[in-house]
Scaffold this motif. Structure first.
Motif, PDB file in Angstrom:
ATOM      1  N   THR A   1      -6.725   7.196   0.503  1.00  0.00           N
ATOM      2  CA  THR A   1      -7.759   6.162   0.407  1.00  0.00           C
ATOM      3  C   THR A   1      -9.148   6.774   0.351  1.00  0.00           C
ATOM      4  O   THR A   1      -9.999   6.358  -0.448  1.00  0.00           O
ATOM      5  CB  THR A   1      -7.659   5.210   1.616  1.00  0.00           C
ATOM      6  OG1 THR A   1      -6.345   4.664   1.687  1.00  0.00           O
ATOM      7  CG2 THR A   1      -8.675   4.075   1.496  1.00  0.00           C
ATOM      8  N   GLN A  30     -11.942   6.526  -2.675  1.00  0.00           N
ATOM      9  CA  GLN A  30     -13.320   6.074  -2.476  1.00  0.00           C
ATOM     10  C   GLN A  30     -14.322   7.136  -2.903  1.00  0.00           C
ATOM     11  O   GLN A  30     -15.354   6.830  -3.497  1.00  0.00           O
ATOM     12  CB  GLN A  30     -13.530   5.701  -1.006  1.00  0.00           C
ATOM     13  CG  GLN A  30     -12.766   4.472  -0.566  1.00  0.00           C
ATOM     14  CD  GLN A  30     -12.939   4.168   0.906  1.00  0.00           C
ATOM     15  OE1 GLN A  30     -13.522   4.955   1.652  1.00  0.00           O
ATOM     16  NE2 GLN A  30     -12.430   3.017   1.337  1.00  0.00           N
ATOM     17  N   TYR A  60       1.826   4.287  -3.312  1.00  0.00           N
ATOM     18  CA  TYR A  60       1.330   5.645  -3.106  1.00  0.00           C
ATOM     19  C   TYR A  60       2.185   6.704  -3.802  1.00  0.00           C
ATOM     20  O   TYR A  60       1.675   7.565  -4.500  1.00  0.00           O
ATOM     21  CB  TYR A  60       1.251   5.929  -1.603  1.00  0.00           C
ATOM     22  CG  TYR A  60       0.531   7.207  -1.254  1.00  0.00           C
ATOM     23  CD1 TYR A  60      -0.800   7.383  -1.607  1.00  0.00           C
ATOM     24  CD2 TYR A  60       1.184   8.232  -0.599  1.00  0.00           C
ATOM     25  CE1 TYR A  60      -1.466   8.546  -1.296  1.00  0.00           C
ATOM     26  CE2 TYR A  60       0.521   9.400  -0.277  1.00  0.00           C
ATOM     27  CZ  TYR A  60      -0.797   9.553  -0.628  1.00  0.00           C
ATOM     28  OH  TYR A  60      -1.444  10.710  -0.315  1.00  0.00           O
ATOM     29  N   ILE A  79       0.840  -1.202   0.000  1.00  0.00           N
ATOM     30  CA  ILE A  79       0.000   0.000   0.000  1.00  0.00           C
ATOM     31  C   ILE A  79       0.871   1.247   0.000  1.00  0.00           C
ATOM     32  O   ILE A  79       0.678   2.168  -0.806  1.00  0.00           O
ATOM     33  CB  ILE A  79      -0.946   0.000   1.213  1.00  0.00           C
ATOM     34  CG1 ILE A  79      -1.999  -1.096   1.053  1.00  0.00           C
ATOM     35  CG2 ILE A  79      -1.630   1.358   1.362  1.00  0.00           C
ATOM     36  CD1 ILE A  79      -2.870  -1.291   2.280  1.00  0.00           C
TER      37      ILE A  79
END
Length: 238
Positions: A101, A105, A22, A18
């Motif tokens: 994140t 979304q 990024y 993760i």
């Protein structure tokens, strides 16, 4: 609270992938262009070496937490200062990832939802999990979610072979040179993986020997992901 080596492997793999996704690939590409995959590979080798050195420190202080052995190594005052600075840096890094994140979304699924609502739901889930079982809950979630997450990340790299052209990474080295490649490595390596997560996890490992192997393998899996992902991006975009 204890976690198994298998759980530690997935915690390290998922968290590292993760963080890796990024910024590092973007930062390396800005400096070394089509040779950014070499920058990522060199950065991965550096991070593996740092991880190995951190593990040596952890194995010498197996019965102590991060706070405990930092105080022993550096003294009470300096140890507390460095640990405080480390935790502040950690929270800043995690806040950036949480915001990224939430932005994703909001863009993909929840277009008209206020950002504070998305962040509040994420924070509630994290706080509830920690309240109910701490690191044990995180380990159990990682061993269930981890295989699915890693499989999806690797699989989605090869879903558009019709758009890939391996010649797009050519010429290798000629257009950039070692200075630009090393510059790409140095600009991206700070954001690849945070080996200091090991300093917090190692104390909770059930079996220290198994945990050491799990951490090295978890780091290697995420490093491999970084190199392959960079190559695929270059194959598609040039």
């Amino acid at each position: 609270m204890k976690v198994s080596g298998y759980q530690i492997f997935w915690i390290v793999s998922v968290s590292s992938m993760i963080v890796f996704s990024y910024l590092p690939i973007k930062l390396a590409a800005e400096k070394s262009h089509q040779d950014s995959w070499i920058s990522i590979l060199l950065g991965g080798m550096i991070m593996m070496a740092i991880t190995w050195m951190v593990l040596l420190v952890c194995r010498q202080n197996m019965d102590k937490t991060l706070v405990g052995f930092m105080k022993d190594l550096l003294g009470t005052v300096l140890g507390k200062i460095i640990v405080t600075a480390y935790f502040l840096h950690w929270f800043m890094q995690m806040s950036l990832i949480a915001k990224g994140t939430a932005d994703f979304q909001n863009l993909v699924m929840l277009h008209n939802t206020p950002m504070i609502v998305i962040l509040s739901c994420m924070m509630f889930l994290a706080v509830y999990a920690l309240y109910r079982g701490g690191i044990t809950v995180i380990g159990r979630c990682a061993e269930i979610i981890g295989p699915l997450f890693v499989f999806m990340l690797y699989a989605q790299l090869f879903l558009n072979p019709q758009d890939m052209d391996m010649k797009r990474i050519l010429p290798i080295y000629a257009d950039t040179g070692w200075f630009s490649i090393l510059e790409g490595t140095l600009s991206s390596v700070n954001y690849m993986i945070d080996p200091s997560i090991i300093l917090m996890l190692f104390f909770f490992a059930e079996n220290k020997q198994t945990a050491s192997r799990a951490i090295l393998w978890g780091t290697a899996v995420s490093m491999l992901w970084g190199v392959i992902a960079t190559l695929v991006v270059l194959f598609v975009t040039g």
